[in-house]
Design a protein around this motif. Structure first.
Motif, short mmCIF file in Angstrom:
data_model
loop_
_atom_site.label_atom_id
_atom_site.label_comp_id
_atom_site.label_asym_id
_atom_site.label_seq_id
_atom_site.Cartn_x
_atom_site.Cartn_y
_atom_site.Cartn_z
N PRO A 116 0.79 -1.23 0.00
CA PRO A 116 0.00 0.00 0.00
C PRO A 116 0.82 1.29 0.00
CG PRO A 116 0.14 -0.82 2.23
CD PRO A 116 0.84 -1.84 1.36
N ARG A 117 2.14 1.19 -0.17
CA ARG A 117 2.95 2.40 -0.22
C ARG A 117 2.76 3.09 -1.58
NH1 ARG A 117 6.55 4.99 2.71
NH2 ARG A 117 8.40 5.98 1.86
N TRP A 118 2.55 4.39 -1.53
CA TRP A 118 2.42 5.25 -2.70
C TRP A 118 1.21 4.92 -3.57
CZ3 TRP A 118 4.61 8.97 -0.81
CH2 TRP A 118 5.89 8.93 -0.25
N ARG A 119 0.05 4.88 -2.92
CA ARG A 119 -1.19 4.93 -3.68
C ARG A 119 -1.30 6.33 -4.31
NH1 ARG A 119 -5.24 2.60 1.03
NH2 ARG A 119 -4.58 0.40 0.95
N GLY A 120 -1.93 6.41 -5.48
CA GLY A 120 -2.17 7.73 -6.04
C GLY A 120 -1.44 8.01 -7.33
N ILE A 124 6.04 6.84 -8.79
CA ILE A 124 7.44 6.74 -9.19
C ILE A 124 8.24 7.90 -8.60
CG2 ILE A 124 9.00 6.87 -11.18
CD1 ILE A 124 6.88 5.35 -12.79
N GLN A 125 7.73 9.10 -8.78
CA GLN A 125 8.45 10.29 -8.31
C GLN A 125 8.52 10.34 -6.79
OE1 GLN A 125 5.95 10.17 -10.49
NE2 GLN A 125 6.33 11.50 -12.25
N ARG A 126 7.43 10.00 -6.14
CA ARG A 126 7.41 10.11 -4.68
C ARG A 126 8.32 9.08 -4.02
NH1 ARG A 126 5.92 15.22 -4.37
NH2 ARG A 126 3.85 15.59 -5.22
N GLU A 200 -1.35 -1.32 7.51
CA GLU A 200 -0.20 -0.48 7.89
C GLU A 200 0.65 -0.17 6.66
OE1 GLU A 200 2.00 -2.35 10.96
OE2 GLU A 200 0.38 -2.25 12.44
N GLY A 201 1.31 0.97 6.69
CA GLY A 201 2.24 1.33 5.64
C GLY A 201 1.62 2.08 4.47
N VAL A 202 0.40 2.56 4.64
CA VAL A 202 -0.26 3.29 3.56
C VAL A 202 0.34 4.69 3.43
CG1 VAL A 202 -2.43 4.27 2.73
CG2 VAL A 202 -2.41 2.02 3.83
N THR A 203 0.75 5.06 2.21
CA THR A 203 1.16 6.44 1.91
C THR A 203 0.52 6.84 0.59
OG1 THR A 203 3.16 5.70 0.78
CG2 THR A 203 3.38 6.28 3.11
N TYR A 204 0.42 8.14 0.37
CA TYR A 204 -0.23 8.65 -0.84
C TYR A 204 0.73 9.49 -1.66
CZ TYR A 204 -4.58 6.91 1.07
OH TYR A 204 -5.56 6.08 1.55
N ALA A 205 0.72 9.24 -2.96
CA ALA A 205 1.62 9.92 -3.89
C ALA A 205 0.87 11.01 -4.61
CB ALA A 205 2.19 8.91 -4.89
N ALA A 206 0.91 12.21 -4.05
CA ALA A 206 0.19 13.34 -4.66
C ALA A 206 0.78 13.70 -6.01
CB ALA A 206 0.26 14.55 -3.73
N LYS A 207 -0.06 14.25 -6.87
CA LYS A 207 0.37 14.69 -8.19
C LYS A 207 1.49 15.72 -8.07
CE LYS A 207 -1.60 16.56 -12.48
NZ LYS A 207 -2.85 17.06 -13.12
N MET A 208 2.43 15.70 -9.00
CA MET A 208 3.55 16.64 -8.99
C MET A 208 3.09 18.03 -9.41
SD MET A 208 5.78 14.35 -8.20
CE MET A 208 7.34 15.22 -8.32
#
Length: 321
Positions: A116-120, A124-126, A200-208
């Motif tokens: 679940p790391r870097w949903r969104g 790649i960038q995040r 656990e471990g969820v993070t979100y990858a917001a648009k650049m």
């Protein structure tokens, strides 16, 4: 060989086109393609088809480009196509439950992170920006959440101090295409168990955004070097040199030495043969490639050879002078 599947494909950018190409080279049958509407691009702002549309037209595939997928008329081509699977890769539109339920075997998504790391939107960038040491691709069963579906297959790849968003994009596009074909084969044989994502471990990858690409030299050199690599090739890290914008394409971090420890953040230090050296809140950022207005990206050595006066030691980046 697993039984061929009838597939509808939904995707838009180059990353998605690599996956569509893999499907077209496989024994599966792609029967229709969904992609976002043509958008203005280039200096002339001419309407330009997405990479997925361009590839689909090469193969004479039916292409559908709805602005949204909320009405029955936009769902009709999928229903009429009589599909086994809907494959979604970087499509850019929300798929309602009515669409997710059309395919006999459901909808699957290729996502460029280890969920679940870097949903969104910008995984790649995040991952690079955060200093992650590895990432990968997750094939997941789609639900109505934002990248919350059960995981079907994952692959990993390392991130090192030379990895940029551009290079990682290409690596994951190739890796994801291989994983997609494997997942479809196992799905066809009913040998692809679904595993719920951990809580656990969820993070979100917001648009650049271009605004966040401005470098703050009070941060550490390590943080800034990660940001430079994460923002290459878009939106490209930048700072100011007097009243001009300096775009930074390549940079590395090193420890500060001697008198460098007392230099103000953003101050240009004595140049090295292959780098412009900038004092940071911690450490030194070695800029190896940069671009002045009206020019192209040049190596630090090329910049020093042609514009050494602009990069004199003591000059402050990010400060109007």
């Amino acid at each position: 060989m697993p039984s061929p599947l009838r597939i509808a494909f939904a995707g838009t950018p180059d990353f998605a086109a690599e996956h569509l190409r893999a499907l077209l080279d496989s024994h599966h049958e792609v029967v229709c393609v969904y992609t976002q509407p043509d958008r203005p691009a280039g200096r002339g702002r001419r309407l330009t088809p997405s990479p997925v549309k361009a590839l689909a037209l090469e193969y004479d595939l039916p292409v559908h480009q709805p602005e949204r997928l909320k009405t029955p008329d936009t769902h009709a081509p999928l229903i009429e196509a009589d599909i086994d699977v809907l494959v979604v890769v970087a499509y850019g539109l929300i798929l309602p439950r009515a669409v997710l339920d059309i395919a006999r075997m459901g909808a699957i998504n290729v996502h460029a992170s280890l969920l679940p790391r870097w949903r969104g939107a910008a995984p790649i960038q995040r991952a690079i920006e955060a200093g992650d040491r590895d990432t990968g691709v997750t094939i997941m069963a789609m639900d109505e959440g934002l990248d919350t579906g059960d995981m079907l297959l994952t692959t990993r790849t390392p991130i090192d101090d030379t990895t940029t968003a551009a290079t990682l994009h290409d690596q994951l596009a190739q890796q994801g295409a291989v994983a997609l074909i494997e997942a479809l084969g196992r799905l066809s044989d009913h040998q692809l168990p679904a595993i719920p994502q951990p809580e656990e471990g969820v993070t979100y990858a917001a648009k650049m955004s271009k605004a966040e690409a401005q470098l703050d030299f009070t941060q550490s050199a390590t943080t800034l070097s990660q940001r430079v690599r994460a923002f290459n090739p878009f939106p490209v890290a930048w700072t100011t040199l007097s009243d001009e914008t300096l775009r930074i394409w390549g940079a590395e971090a090193r420890a500060a030495r001697g008198a460098e420890l007392k230099a103000a953040p953003g101050q240009l230090l004595e140049a090295e043969p292959d780098a412009l050296c900038v004092a940071c809140g911690e450490g030194v950022l070695r800029i190896t490639s940069a671009q002045l207005p009206g020019g192209k990206a040049l190596s630090a050595q090329e910049l020093l050879n042609s514009r050494r006066d602009r990069f004199a030691p003591g000059t402050r980046l990010g400060v109007k002078q």
